[in-house]
Design a protein around this motif. Sequence first.
Motif, PDB file in Angstrom:
ATOM      1  N   PRO A  46     -15.870   0.175 -13.836  1.00 53.66           N
ATOM      2  CA  PRO A  46     -14.520  -0.038 -13.320  1.00 53.66           C
ATOM      3  C   PRO A  46     -14.287  -1.517 -13.000  1.00 53.66           C
ATOM      4  CG  PRO A  46     -15.481   1.893 -12.302  1.00 53.66           C
ATOM      5  CD  PRO A  46     -16.578   1.227 -13.099  1.00 53.66           C
ATOM      6  N   LYS A  47     -13.081  -1.982 -13.316  1.00 48.15           N
ATOM      7  CA  LYS A  47     -12.748  -3.397 -13.185  1.00 48.15           C
ATOM      8  C   LYS A  47     -11.857  -3.610 -11.959  1.00 48.15           C
ATOM      9  CE  LYS A  47     -10.581  -6.953 -16.009  1.00 48.15           C
ATOM     10  NZ  LYS A  47      -9.908  -7.169 -17.296  1.00 48.15           N
ATOM     11  N   PRO A  48     -12.294  -4.454 -11.025  1.00 48.12           N
ATOM     12  CA  PRO A  48     -11.446  -4.725  -9.851  1.00 48.12           C
ATOM     13  C   PRO A  48     -10.105  -5.311 -10.272  1.00 48.12           C
ATOM     14  CG  PRO A  48     -13.657  -5.637  -9.555  1.00 48.12           C
ATOM     15  CD  PRO A  48     -13.552  -5.196 -10.984  1.00 48.12           C
ATOM     16  N   LEU A  49      -9.074  -4.893  -9.610  1.00 46.26           N
ATOM     17  CA  LEU A  49      -7.732  -5.411  -9.871  1.00 46.26           C
ATOM     18  C   LEU A  49      -7.656  -6.835  -9.331  1.00 46.26           C
ATOM     19  CD1 LEU A  49      -5.271  -3.994 -11.138  1.00 46.26           C
ATOM     20  CD2 LEU A  49      -4.437  -3.573  -8.849  1.00 46.26           C
ATOM     21  N   PRO A  50      -7.153  -7.779 -10.136  1.00 42.49           N
ATOM     22  CA  PRO A  50      -7.038  -9.157  -9.620  1.00 42.49           C
ATOM     23  C   PRO A  50      -6.008  -9.220  -8.499  1.00 42.49           C
ATOM     24  CG  PRO A  50      -6.039  -8.962 -11.803  1.00 42.49           C
ATOM     25  CD  PRO A  50      -6.671  -7.644 -11.495  1.00 42.49           C
ATOM     26  N   ALA A  51      -6.132 -10.221  -7.658  1.00 42.02           N
ATOM     27  CA  ALA A  51      -5.169 -10.412  -6.565  1.00 42.02           C
ATOM     28  C   ALA A  51      -3.826 -10.816  -7.170  1.00 42.02           C
ATOM     29  CB  ALA A  51      -5.673 -11.483  -5.612  1.00 42.02           C
ATOM     30  N   LEU A  52      -2.807 -10.007  -6.893  1.00 42.25           N
ATOM     31  CA  LEU A  52      -1.465 -10.287  -7.390  1.00 42.25           C
ATOM     32  C   LEU A  52      -0.488 -10.261  -6.221  1.00 42.25           C
ATOM     33  CD1 LEU A  52      -1.552  -8.014 -10.556  1.00 42.25           C
ATOM     34  CD2 LEU A  52      -1.551 -10.508 -10.541  1.00 42.25           C
ATOM     35  N   ALA A  53       0.516 -11.107  -6.279  1.00 39.59           N
ATOM     36  CA  ALA A  53       1.510 -11.174  -5.209  1.00 39.59           C
ATOM     37  C   ALA A  53       2.722 -10.328  -5.596  1.00 39.59           C
ATOM     38  CB  ALA A  53       1.919 -12.623  -4.968  1.00 39.59           C
ATOM     39  N   TRP A  54       2.702  -9.060  -5.215  1.00 38.31           N
ATOM     40  CA  TRP A  54       3.801  -8.154  -5.510  1.00 38.31           C
ATOM     41  C   TRP A  54       4.696  -8.029  -4.303  1.00 38.31           C
ATOM     42  CZ3 TRP A  54       0.351  -3.509  -7.262  1.00 38.31           C
ATOM     43  CH2 TRP A  54      -0.377  -3.875  -8.404  1.00 38.31           C
ATOM     44  N   THR A  55       5.951  -7.671  -4.574  1.00 34.57           N
ATOM     45  CA  THR A  55       6.873  -7.389  -3.484  1.00 34.57           C
ATOM     46  C   THR A  55       7.536  -6.039  -3.748  1.00 34.57           C
ATOM     47  OG1 THR A  55       8.794  -8.417  -4.548  1.00 34.57           O
ATOM     48  CG2 THR A  55       7.398  -9.849  -3.193  1.00 34.57           C
ATOM     49  N   ASP A  56       8.178  -5.517  -2.704  1.00 29.92           N
ATOM     50  CA  ASP A  56       8.982  -4.319  -2.911  1.00 29.92           C
ATOM     51  C   ASP A  56      10.386  -4.761  -3.327  1.00 29.92           C
ATOM     52  OD1 ASP A  56      10.362  -5.054  -0.593  1.00 29.92           O
ATOM     53  OD2 ASP A  56       9.420  -3.517   0.645  1.00 29.92           O
ATOM     54  N   LEU A  57      11.299  -3.826  -3.500  1.00 28.17           N
ATOM     55  CA  LEU A  57      12.655  -4.159  -3.957  1.00 28.17           C
ATOM     56  C   LEU A  57      13.437  -5.003  -2.961  1.00 28.17           C
ATOM     57  CD1 LEU A  57      13.658  -0.816  -5.675  1.00 28.17           C
ATOM     58  CD2 LEU A  57      13.359  -3.038  -6.780  1.00 28.17           C
ATOM     59  N   ASP A  58      13.010  -5.032  -1.700  1.00 31.61           N
ATOM     60  CA  ASP A  58      13.685  -5.832  -0.685  1.00 31.61           C
ATOM     61  C   ASP A  58      13.041  -7.205  -0.510  1.00 31.61           C
ATOM     62  OD1 ASP A  58      15.598  -3.834  -0.122  1.00 31.61           O
ATOM     63  OD2 ASP A  58      14.118  -2.786   1.115  1.00 31.61           O
ATOM     64  N   GLY A  59      12.022  -7.506  -1.306  1.00 26.80           N
ATOM     65  CA  GLY A  59      11.361  -8.803  -1.238  1.00 26.80           C
ATOM     66  C   GLY A  59      10.194  -8.878  -0.274  1.00 26.80           C
ATOM     67  N   ALA A  60       9.883  -7.774   0.398  1.00 23.95           N
ATOM     68  CA  ALA A  60       8.748  -7.777   1.332  1.00 23.95           C
ATOM     69  C   ALA A  60       7.439  -7.719   0.534  1.00 23.95           C
ATOM     70  CB  ALA A  60       8.833  -6.575   2.276  1.00 23.95           C
ATOM     71  N   PRO A  61       6.476  -8.551   0.911  1.00 20.83           N
ATOM     72  CA  PRO A  61       5.193  -8.535   0.199  1.00 20.83           C
ATOM     73  C   PRO A  61       4.487  -7.193   0.363  1.00 20.83           C
ATOM     74  CG  PRO A  61       5.297 -10.361   1.785  1.00 20.83           C
ATOM     75  CD  PRO A  61       6.519  -9.528   1.983  1.00 20.83           C
ATOM     76  N   LEU A  62       3.904  -6.731  -0.731  1.00 22.75           N
ATOM     77  CA  LEU A  62       3.094  -5.518  -0.662  1.00 22.75           C
ATOM     78  C   LEU A  62       1.663  -5.932  -0.363  1.00 22.75           C
ATOM     79  CD1 LEU A  62       4.498  -3.533  -3.718  1.00 22.75           C
ATOM     80  CD2 LEU A  62       4.894  -3.092  -1.307  1.00 22.75           C
ATOM     81  N   PRO A  63       0.996  -5.206   0.512  1.00 21.19           N
ATOM     82  CA  PRO A  63      -0.384  -5.566   0.837  1.00 21.19           C
ATOM     83  C   PRO A  63      -1.300  -5.395  -0.373  1.00 21.19           C
ATOM     84  CG  PRO A  63       0.215  -3.467   1.846  1.00 21.19           C
ATOM     85  CD  PRO A  63       1.453  -4.019   1.214  1.00 21.19           C
ATOM     86  N   ALA A  64      -2.379  -6.149  -0.373  1.00 17.58           N
ATOM     87  CA  ALA A  64      -3.334  -6.093  -1.481  1.00 17.58           C
ATOM     88  C   ALA A  64      -3.882  -4.693  -1.681  1.00 17.58           C
ATOM     89  CB  ALA A  64      -4.476  -7.080  -1.235  1.00 17.58           C
ATOM     90  N   ASP A  65      -3.924  -3.907  -0.613  1.00 23.28           N
ATOM     91  CA  ASP A  65      -4.494  -2.560  -0.737  1.00 23.28           C
ATOM     92  C   ASP A  65      -3.422  -1.492  -0.999  1.00 23.28           C
ATOM     93  OD1 ASP A  65      -3.313  -2.547   1.740  1.00 23.28           O
ATOM     94  OD2 ASP A  65      -5.038  -1.716   2.791  1.00 23.28           O
TER      95      ASP A  65
END
Length: 187
Positions: A46-65
């Motif tokens: 299994p390959k660890p997911l790289p750190a990505l800076a995602w947000t929700d539709l309101d622009g709030a950052p989604l936590p890495a987990d």
Amino acid sequence: MAIAAAVCAVLFGGTWYAMRALLTVPASPVSPSVVSLGAFKEVSPPKPLPALAWTDLDGAPLPADAVRGRMTLLNVWATWCAPCVKEMPALERLQTQLGGPGFGVVALSVDRGGAHQVKPFLEKTGLSRLPIALDMPGAAMQALELRGLPTTLLLDAEGREIARFEGAAEWDGPAMVAELRKRMGGV
């Protein structure tokens, strides 16, 4: 001379029809934009997911987990991608059917317009139960080593990629649901 020309015409014509018959591919009962279940490519180890800076539709950052704690089907898509658009309702139906503590679907949009582009699409299509994440920095395609859209990653509960599916699929089809249930331990 006329006989030789006639023989050449018959031979060439016969060869053309034979080649045409060999090269003609019979029509497939499955749309070419829908990939079969066998297209899941296992990722081992299994390959660890790289750190990505995602947000929700309101622009709030989604936590890495955000994709940890349960098996996650991470679908990478865009509103301009016709096969992506076609499979979105099936992804929402899959989330409605299997979503819960052990499984979830996340649709990661790589649209450059972010929420300004994705929200109208969701309103127009009536999609309201599908969790959406935005890749505003535009790093997902490269970081996840995607060759095209849509691409869907199956993540284990630790957020590691365990399988990859390139292309569109009927995510809520009986065979796919059975495969996902099997991977979830028969839930």
